[in-house]
Design an enzyme around this catalytic site. Structure first.
Site: not given
Ligand code: MRU
Length: 344
Positions: A226, A237
């Site tokens: 992220d 995550k």
């Molecule tokens: O909370 P989320 O579902 O938006 O978290 C998503 C993630 O952690 C993904 O691994 C990250 O955004 C990469 S998506 C290509």
């Protein structure tokens, strides 16, 4: 139109995003999620806002409102900034069309970026298979956390992209899918999209990965991200960090699929990254399908117990084998990241 991801895997319901408010709501409510998709929806949200009012004040306010919808994924700020930088020099009458165009370019570039990341990762996995030796027809076992697939992007995904590319050329891969509590993006979304594409996979409890690595049943870990700080620390995550520690302890390569738009050079290191704290209800309740086919939420912790729910965690750069960007595979170091941007 886009899929409402809160309804998957049991219901495929499309939602129409046709205003700044609907885009902002979809991001906040996680109907759309995953760093690149949040960025793309944010860009369209700004374009919708400019249709209504293209003044400098409105641009500033819409930007701030959209930016506040989720804090950790830097792609949102990156995409909003791109659109704002594109339209600011223009007269108000031309801004909305230019914003719409820029949002489209962001989406097109996302597809090309993910394909490039996928082909770099596919090459790394094939090298890994050669190093492993033994039966060349045995599927590579790759563990992933959360959902960094096509649902999280415009197409292909980042961490899941190599699986789709390897499937196209008949290289066998099997994916261990972390369920990814509390919202279960692995169990609900990654398993769903791999299943749709016919990629062999097995869902595991978040706590099983360490044992599988110890038993030599994981050839590589691939996760998305992220936000990546200027020194290579990775926010992803919650639960990613524990997988990185286990991978490090067992000599398993830990790759981060990392579009350059997810690198935040303004964040010196992990300490500068805001971690989203989400509602404890995501822990206290789980959603699922009942025997009669309807979906429901059930409570899984006692009344009165407190729940703390940080949505992301931070993996130190030293635990990352490589950042796999669309521009190439680099070590997770300050120097390599600076060089990546100096070249472009
Ligand atoms: O909370 P989320 O579902 O938006 O978290 C998503 C993630 O952690 C993904 O691994 C990250 O955004 C990469 S998506 C290509």
């Amino acid at each position: 139109m886009t899929l409402d991801q809160t309804r998957l895997p049991f219901e495929q319901v499309s939602i129409e995003l046709d205003s700044l408010e609907s885009c902002r709501h979809a991001i906040r409510a996680m109907q759309v999620r995953g760093a690149p998709l949040i960025g793309a929806v944010g860009a369209y949200g700004l374009a919708f806002g400019l249709r209504r009012d293209a003044s400098d004040d409105a641009l500033r306010q819409d930007f701030a409102e959209l930016l506040a919808s989720r804090p950790t994924a830097v792609n949102l700020r990156w995409a909003l900034q791109r659109v704002a930088d594109r339209v600011r020099p223009l007269p108000p009458g031309e801004r909305s069309a230019a914003a719409w165009h820029e949002a489209g370019v962001i989406c097109e570039q996302d597809v090309a970026c993910n394909r490039a990341i996928g082909s770099h990762l596919a090459a790394l996995l094939r090298e890994q298979a050669l190093r492993r030796g033994g039966d060349p027809t045995r599927a590579l076992d790759v563990l992933t956390h959360c959902n960094a697939g096509r649902l999280a992007t415009i197409a292909y995904g980042t961490a899941l992209s190599p699986f789709y590319l390897l499937a196209e050329i008949g290289v066998p891969v099997h994916v261990w899918v972390d369920e990814t509590r509390p919202r279960n993006q692995g169990a609900s979304l990654t398993a769903w999209e791999l299943g749709q594409a016919g990629v062999p996979h097995t869902v595991i409890a978040d706590n099983a990965g360490g044992l599988l690595m110890m038993q030599g049943r994981v050839d590589a870990v691939i996760v998305g991200c992220d936000r990546v700080a200027a020194n290579g620390d990775v926010a992803n995550k919650v639960g990613t960090y524990l997988k990185a520690l286990a991978a490090h302890a067992h000599g398993v390569p830990f790759y981060v699929a990392c579009p350059s738009s997810t690198i935040d050079r303004d964040a010196n290191d992990a300490a500068a990254i805001e971690i989203e704290a989400r509602d404890g209800r995501e822990l206290s309740h789980v959603s699922g399908r009942l025997p009669d086919g309807t979906t429901a939420q059930v409570q899984v912790i006692p009344d009165g117990s407190a729940a703390y729910n940080p949505a992301f965690d931070l993996t130190p750069a030293a635990l990352v084998t490589a950042l796999v960007t669309e521009r190439g595979v680099i070590p997770a170091t300050r120097g390599a990241i600076a060089a990546l941007f100096a070249e472009h």
